[in-house]
Design a protein around this motif. Structure first.
Motif, short mmCIF file in Angstrom:
data_model
loop_
_atom_site.label_atom_id
_atom_site.label_comp_id
_atom_site.label_asym_id
_atom_site.label_seq_id
_atom_site.Cartn_x
_atom_site.Cartn_y
_atom_site.Cartn_z
N TRP A 1 0.71 -2.01 1.02
CA TRP A 1 2.08 -1.62 1.34
C TRP A 1 3.11 -2.59 0.80
O TRP A 1 4.27 -2.24 0.67
N GLN B 1 5.99 4.76 2.25
CA GLN B 1 6.63 5.68 3.19
C GLN B 1 6.36 5.26 4.63
O GLN B 1 7.25 5.29 5.47
N ILE B 2 5.14 4.84 4.91
CA ILE B 2 4.79 4.37 6.25
C ILE B 2 5.61 3.15 6.61
O ILE B 2 6.14 3.05 7.71
N ARG C 1 -4.00 4.41 12.97
CA ARG C 1 -2.63 4.33 12.46
C ARG C 1 -2.24 2.88 12.17
O ARG C 1 -1.68 2.58 11.12
N GLU D 1 -1.19 1.13 8.70
CA GLU D 1 0.08 0.42 8.55
C GLU D 1 -0.12 -1.01 8.04
O GLU D 1 0.74 -1.56 7.37
N ASP E 1 -0.80 7.27 -5.39
CA ASP E 1 -0.49 8.09 -4.22
C ASP E 1 -0.66 7.29 -2.93
O ASP E 1 0.16 7.38 -2.02
N GLN E 2 -1.72 6.49 -2.85
CA GLN E 2 -1.95 5.66 -1.66
C GLN E 2 -0.83 4.65 -1.49
O GLN E 2 -0.36 4.42 -0.38
N GLN E 3 -0.39 4.05 -2.57
CA GLN E 3 0.68 3.05 -2.48
C GLN E 3 2.00 3.70 -2.11
O GLN E 3 2.78 3.15 -1.34
N GLN E 4 2.27 4.89 -2.63
CA GLN E 4 3.50 5.59 -2.27
C GLN E 4 3.47 5.97 -0.79
O GLN E 4 4.48 5.85 -0.09
N GLU E 5 2.30 6.41 -0.30
CA GLU E 5 2.16 6.72 1.13
C GLU E 5 2.36 5.46 1.97
O GLU E 5 3.02 5.49 3.00
#
Length: 167
Positions: free
Chosen positions: A21, A44-45, A120, A124, A37-41
């Motif tokens: 993140w 966003q988190i 979760r 995070e 995609d994982q890094q963009q998610e």
């Protein structure tokens, strides 16, 4: 013991790779769309996380969380970040103070809540799944974390009675 508020440098001289993140998507290997995609998610988190009321009031809350008292009662609205953010804040403060020997138990009223929150918080914190820094302990199923465990109230009480050395 819990760590107090301290500087924000590398704790204890340890050098670790930044979690996903903290890495900008442009730092990702551009050949791997899944990684991007994982890094963009993850970004966003982190953006959602930064908007939670507990994060906005961090400077007000940290002295109580990491102060001299071993117990702190925190009251807040549903969705304010009490269960997901407070354990992370305590861990961040402890690490910043050079305290890597931290154990945090977060109780939840139901097994499903403990399991979902553990997943979760692990996400995070840049981890793929529970069992690293973050874990869970619920009746009949355990995947303990090295620093944070989500558990049911009943499990925690049994742990304190039967194996207090585990916490």
């Amino acid at each position: 013991g819990r760590g107090g508020a301290g500087g924000r440098g590398a704790a204890g001289g340890r050098s670790e790779a930044a979690p996903a993140w903290q890495q900008r998507p442009s730092q990702a290997n551009q050949g791997w769309n899944a990684n991007l995609d994982q890094q963009q998610e993850a970004w966003q988190i982190q953006e959602q996380k930064s908007k939670l009321p507990i994060r906005e009031r961090r400077a007000d809350v940290v002295p109580d969380l990491c102060g001299p008292s071993p117990v702190c009662c925190l009251v807040g609205e549903t969705g304010s970040g009490k269960s997901t953010q407070v354990p992370q804040i305590i861990l961040e403060e402890a690490r910043a103070a050079g305290n890597w020997n931290v154990r945090i138990a977060v109780t939840q009223p139901r097994r499903v809540a403990a399991l979902n929150l553990a997943r979760r918080v692990a996400l995070e914190m840049g981890e793929q799944d529970v069992g690293g820094t973050v874990g869970y302990r619920i009746g009949g199923e355990n995947k303990s974390g090295s620093h944070v465990d989500f558990c049911t109230v009943g499990y925690l009480l049994q742990l304190f009675l039967n194996a207090p050395e585990e916490f």
